[in-house]
Structures are given as C-alpha cells and as structure tokens.
Design a protein around this motif. Sequence first.
Motif, short mmCIF file in Angstrom:
data_model
loop_
_atom_site.label_atom_id
_atom_site.label_comp_id
_atom_site.label_asym_id
_atom_site.label_seq_id
_atom_site.Cartn_x
_atom_site.Cartn_y
_atom_site.Cartn_z
N ASP A 74 0.89 -1.25 0.23
CA ASP A 74 0.02 0.10 0.16
C ASP A 74 0.93 1.34 -0.17
OD1 ASP A 74 -2.57 0.97 -0.29
OD2 ASP A 74 -3.03 0.31 1.59
N ILE A 101 -9.77 7.61 -7.46
CA ILE A 101 -9.19 6.14 -6.82
C ILE A 101 -8.53 5.21 -8.08
CG2 ILE A 101 -11.08 4.85 -7.19
CD1 ILE A 101 -10.69 4.19 -3.86
N HIS A 108 -3.95 11.74 -9.95
CA HIS A 108 -4.74 11.48 -8.58
C HIS A 108 -4.80 12.37 -7.95
CE1 HIS A 108 -4.12 9.72 -4.34
NE2 HIS A 108 -5.55 9.89 -4.66
N ARG A 112 -7.79 14.56 -6.54
CA ARG A 112 -8.46 14.34 -4.96
C ARG A 112 -8.58 15.77 -4.41
NH1 ARG A 112 -6.76 10.11 -0.56
NH2 ARG A 112 -6.28 11.38 1.16
N GLY A 257 -18.03 5.74 -2.06
CA GLY A 257 -16.79 5.69 -0.95
C GLY A 257 -17.48 6.03 0.51
N GLY A 258 -18.56 6.71 0.63
CA GLY A 258 -19.19 7.01 1.86
C GLY A 258 -20.42 6.18 2.11
N THR A 261 -19.59 1.76 3.02
CA THR A 261 -18.52 1.67 4.32
C THR A 261 -19.21 2.19 5.57
OG1 THR A 261 -17.85 3.85 3.58
CG2 THR A 261 -16.71 1.94 2.58
N SER A 265 -20.67 0.17 8.83
CA SER A 265 -19.86 0.18 10.13
C SER A 265 -20.97 0.43 11.22
CB SER A 265 -18.96 1.40 10.35
OG SER A 265 -18.26 1.13 9.16
N MET A 307 -8.57 -3.80 -1.69
CA MET A 307 -8.09 -2.78 -2.70
C MET A 307 -7.24 -3.48 -3.57
SD MET A 307 -9.56 0.35 -2.95
CE MET A 307 -11.17 0.29 -1.67
N ARG A 309 -4.18 -3.70 -6.52
CA ARG A 309 -3.17 -2.85 -7.32
C ARG A 309 -2.61 -3.82 -8.70
NH1 ARG A 309 -5.14 0.49 -4.38
NH2 ARG A 309 -3.95 1.50 -2.78
N TYR A 332 -7.64 -6.25 3.33
CA TYR A 332 -7.50 -5.43 4.56
C TYR A 332 -8.44 -6.40 5.63
CZ TYR A 332 -6.62 -1.47 1.55
OH TYR A 332 -5.97 -0.54 0.81
N SER A 360 -8.43 -0.47 7.66
CA SER A 360 -9.79 -0.70 6.88
C SER A 360 -9.84 0.73 5.99
CB SER A 360 -10.99 -0.32 7.80
OG SER A 360 -11.05 -1.70 8.43
N PHE A 361 -9.02 1.74 6.34
CA PHE A 361 -9.04 3.01 5.46
C PHE A 361 -8.11 2.99 4.21
CE2 PHE A 361 -10.90 5.22 9.37
CZ PHE A 361 -12.28 5.38 8.81
N HIS A 366 -3.56 6.75 -1.46
CA HIS A 366 -5.00 6.84 -1.70
C HIS A 366 -5.83 6.63 -0.31
CE1 HIS A 366 -5.44 6.38 -5.92
NE2 HIS A 366 -3.97 5.97 -5.77
N CYS A 368 -8.26 6.77 2.56
CA CYS A 368 -9.62 7.06 2.57
C CYS A 368 -9.68 8.74 2.96
CB CYS A 368 -10.39 6.41 3.51
SG CYS A 368 -12.11 6.85 3.61
N GLY A 370 -12.39 10.21 3.43
CA GLY A 370 -13.64 10.66 4.21
C GLY A 370 -13.61 9.97 5.54
C1 HEM Z 1 -10.84 5.64 -0.27
C2 HEM Z 1 -12.54 2.71 3.16
C3 HEM Z 1 -15.77 6.20 4.58
C4 HEM Z 1 -14.65 8.71 0.36
C5 HEM Z 1 -10.95 4.56 0.59
C6 HEM Z 1 -10.13 3.42 0.55
C7 HEM Z 1 -10.70 2.64 1.59
C8 HEM Z 1 -11.67 3.37 2.08
C9 HEM Z 1 -10.08 1.32 1.87
C10 HEM Z 1 -8.93 3.03 -0.38
C11 HEM Z 1 -7.69 3.36 0.24
C12 HEM Z 1 -6.72 2.72 -0.37
O1 HEM Z 1 -6.70 2.39 -1.82
O2 HEM Z 1 -5.39 2.79 0.07
C13 HEM Z 1 -13.40 3.70 3.89
C14 HEM Z 1 -14.15 3.10 4.90
C15 HEM Z 1 -15.27 4.08 5.37
C16 HEM Z 1 -14.97 5.35 4.25
C17 HEM Z 1 -13.77 1.89 5.57
C18 HEM Z 1 -15.96 4.31 6.58
C19 HEM Z 1 -15.93 3.46 7.68
C20 HEM Z 1 -15.62 7.06 3.58
C21 HEM Z 1 -16.73 8.62 3.52
C22 HEM Z 1 -16.21 9.09 2.06
C23 HEM Z 1 -15.09 8.16 1.44
C24 HEM Z 1 -17.31 8.82 4.35
C25 HEM Z 1 -16.76 10.27 1.51
C26 HEM Z 1 -17.85 10.68 1.48
C27 HEM Z 1 -13.44 8.01 -0.06
C28 HEM Z 1 -12.67 8.53 -1.51
C29 HEM Z 1 -11.61 7.54 -1.50
C30 HEM Z 1 -11.71 6.61 -0.48
C31 HEM Z 1 -13.21 9.68 -1.97
C32 HEM Z 1 -10.41 7.61 -2.67
C33 HEM Z 1 -9.19 8.41 -2.12
C34 HEM Z 1 -8.26 8.34 -3.12
O3 HEM Z 1 -8.23 7.47 -4.02
O4 HEM Z 1 -7.15 9.22 -3.03
N1 HEM Z 1 -11.71 4.46 1.38
N2 HEM Z 1 -14.16 4.73 3.46
N3 HEM Z 1 -14.83 7.09 2.37
N4 HEM Z 1 -12.66 7.00 0.41
FE1 HEM Z 1 -13.20 5.88 1.76
#
Ligand code: HEM
Length: 418
Positions: A74, A101, A108, A112, A257-258, A261, A265, A307, A309, A332, A360-361, A366, A368, A370
């Motif tokens: 990662d 993403i 990227h 972002r 994304g939001g 997830t 939770s 995720m 790659r 994850y 988890s994030f 990349h 998360c 949010g």
């Molecule tokens: C990316 C999980 C909540 C928006 C990600 C990734 C994961 C993740 C695993 C990819 C990370 C990676 O590739 O290294 C989660 C979990 C959440 C959550 C577990 C809640 C418990 C949210 C919320 C939003 C959001 C609330 C927005 C409303 C995004 C976006 C990306 C992302 C836009 C892309 C980031 C990038 O590519 O730079 N999230 N997410 N996520 N998440 Fe979340």
Amino acid sequence: MLKMTDEALAAAEEEARTTPLEDFDVSRAERFAADVHRPFFARLRREAPVHLCRESEFGPYWSISSYEQIMKVDTDHRRFSSLGGISLGERNPQFNPRSFISEDAPVHPKWRKPAMPAVGPDRLGDLEALMRRRIAAVMDELPIGEEFNWVERVSIEITTQMLATLFDFPWEERHKLPYWSDVVTSNPGMGNNSLDEMERRRILLECLSAFQGLWAARKDGPPAMDFISLMAQHPDTKDFGDDPFTLLGNLMLLIVGGNDTTRNSISGGVWALNRHPEQYDRLTADPSLIPNMVSEIIRWQTPLAYMRRTALEDVEIGGRTIREGDKVIMWYVSGNRDEAKFEEADDFDIARKNARNHISFGYGVHRCMGNRVAEMQLRLVWEEILKRFSRVEVVGAPVRVMSNFVLGYEELPVVLHR
Ligand code: HEM
C-alpha cells in the motif's frame, strides 16, 4: 440460526485445513456472504502471506494477507499502480468512467485535492451539530420493543442524510444516492451479478444527468463547501463538466466511498456488541470508550475487504516474485485480523490499545478521504444511542451482502429497549 452458522464455520475450517494451498481462491463472494471466509485467510497468513491464485473467475491474482506485507504494497505506489482499477474484475472498456481512486500521480492528487475541504478537519466542526440533530431525529422515530430492520431504518437513513449534506443534494430526492451507489456495486467484478449490464448503464446515465444539472447550476455560483461546488469551481476539475464520463466516475466515487462503508460500520457495531455482550456492558458503564470503540468497530467490520493494485514491474515480496502486470489484492479483511499485529485479533475489544492502527481506510496515497467524517458519524450514532436505549438487541441472524468487496449487511433485525 446461530447453530447453523457455527456448523457452516466448522465446515469452512475443515475445508481451509485440507485444501492444498495451490487451490486456494479466497475471492468467492458466497464465503463472505456466509461469514465463513476467515479460516482461509488465517491459513494464508500463516503459510503463504503472499500467495498466487492461478485460476479464478477473475483470472489469476496475488493475495497479500498479512498486515506487514499489505503495508509494504500500500505504501509502494510507484511499483503498485491503481490505474488498472481497484476491484478484482477487469474494467469494461466500453463503459469505464474514470475516477481518482483508479488513477496514479500526477492525475490522482490533482483530482483528489479539490474535493478534500468538504470532508476536511475545518468542515467537521460545522457538520457535527447538524449531523447530531439529524441522527437524533432518526432515533426519536424508532419503535421501542418492536422488531425492525436496523439496516434500513437507521444505517441507510443516517448515511444517506450525511451524503446528501456533503453533496448539498436536493433533500427530498436524497434516497437516489444510495440507490445509485448500489447500482455501481452490483458489479460482477465484485462478485455480484444481480443487475443486467444494460440496465446498470441506463440507471447510471440517469444519475449523470441529475449531476450535470447540479454542476451547471453551481459552477458559476457562490463558493460553497459541498463536493459539487468545490470541484465545479476548481481549475483542476472544472472541465469535468465537458467530460461526462469523468464527471460521473468522480462523483460516483464520492457517493460509493461514503455509502456502504459507513452504513455497514453502523450496522457492524450493533452486531459486534451483540456478539460480545460483555463489551456492551463495558460501553454502557463507560461511554468515554466510544471514540476507541469506533476504531475497533471499523477494524472488526472492515467494510471494504480489499483494494487491488497492478504491478508496474517485477517485485520481490515475502520471498515470491510478482511479475509486471500481475493483479495484487491487499486483503484488509485479513490484515485487520493478523495476530502478529492485533492480539486476540478475532475478539472485539472496545478498549483495544492499537485499534486505531487498523487498515480499513487503506494506508498510502489513496488512504480514505472521508475517514474523519465516518468516525465522527459513528461516534455521534453511539452517543445518541446511549442517551436513549439501554440496549439495541439483535433478535435474528443478519443477512449479509453477496460481495467479495463490500462486507456488510442487508438485514439486521433488532428490538430496542429503554
Ligand atoms: C478511499 C474505506 C468512508 C470517500 C478509501 C479506501 C478505503 C476506504 C479502503 C482506499 C484506500 C486505498 O486504496 O489505499 C472507507 C471506510 C469508510 C470510508 C472503511 C467508513 C468506515 C468514506 C466516506 C467518504 C469516503 C464517508 C466520503 C464521503 C473515499 C474516497 C476515496 C476513499 C473519495 C478515494 C481516495 C483516493 O483515491 O485518494 N476508503 N471509506 N470514504 N474513500 Fe473511504
């Protein structure tokens, strides 16, 4: 019902113990839907933390299952690209909306950054009071002593309200957001074949048209902190307005994304506390544990299983050689249950010292966007639950989502007690 689950788990343990490692395919959605995937990952972590599955419905892929090796992949975005997509399945070249993403630098970070302020630390203060009021209103409507589906009445509703706020989406039409998100994730590439491809495209084009209207109305409007205004007014993203596929892809990323997830939770926390009633007692005795519990819920649930790659060159990792062009899956869901990182990793422990170290994030560039909004949302949900109900009691087995990507619940029957 719990007995049936225990029997299925025992059968899975036996299968995981006796199947030769070279025949392991951990991508099968039905194992996640039945909640019997863990024994397979436990064996991979012990015996082959970097493992090649030569044949699957998604073709060959590498599984990275230990916490340590996942972190290596990662954080190595120069050799492990997101460009091939983030799910196991191949992208459809005829209908392939781009989003950040699934991009590498320089695209990227450029795409972002403009959206970030909508969910950044400065915005959270403004959002907290509003979200608390809305969460309280949802909870005040719930029946006491009567069975209902927590997923539908609470998790989906609260998540939808949060998304509508982040997009400043027309309030009365907010239920379209989770609907569109479900259409995106009803995707064979994620192990779900529930929707015909042409129907899927038709619905997504409908979604595009709704967003094009909002985009046009806001691009020359006053500055605002919602995702649409921020992107429509930023020099690096404003041209999405002339590129419908890129507009659709990026806005859908922010919705999807939001959506699942956070929703899962919220449901996962209720299920975890019911599976571990001593932790529920601990929580009611000491609500100051809520912030740490939120991290533990997100670790324990792991709402996104993986995720993907794609290797940009040959890479030696964990004694194996991943070849250029190979698909690499960072599980994850497995890293979060790695005993080398988390003691008694399958337990749910709301005071776990390193709960915040969950993956988890994701982790690298990349990670998360949010995460803080999601954590805040979960904290508020539990603060408001504890004010009102002595127990949210689960009264039947949960029905889980059929997917190898989204780990969550369709149904969670509960009864509330005052
Ligand atoms: C990316 C999980 C909540 C928006 C990600 C990734 C994961 C993740 C695993 C990819 C990370 C990676 O590739 O290294 C989660 C979990 C959440 C959550 C577990 C809640 C418990 C949210 C919320 C939003 C959001 C609330 C927005 C409303 C995004 C976006 C990306 C992302 C836009 C892309 C980031 C990038 O590519 O730079 N999230 N997410 N996520 N998440 Fe979340």
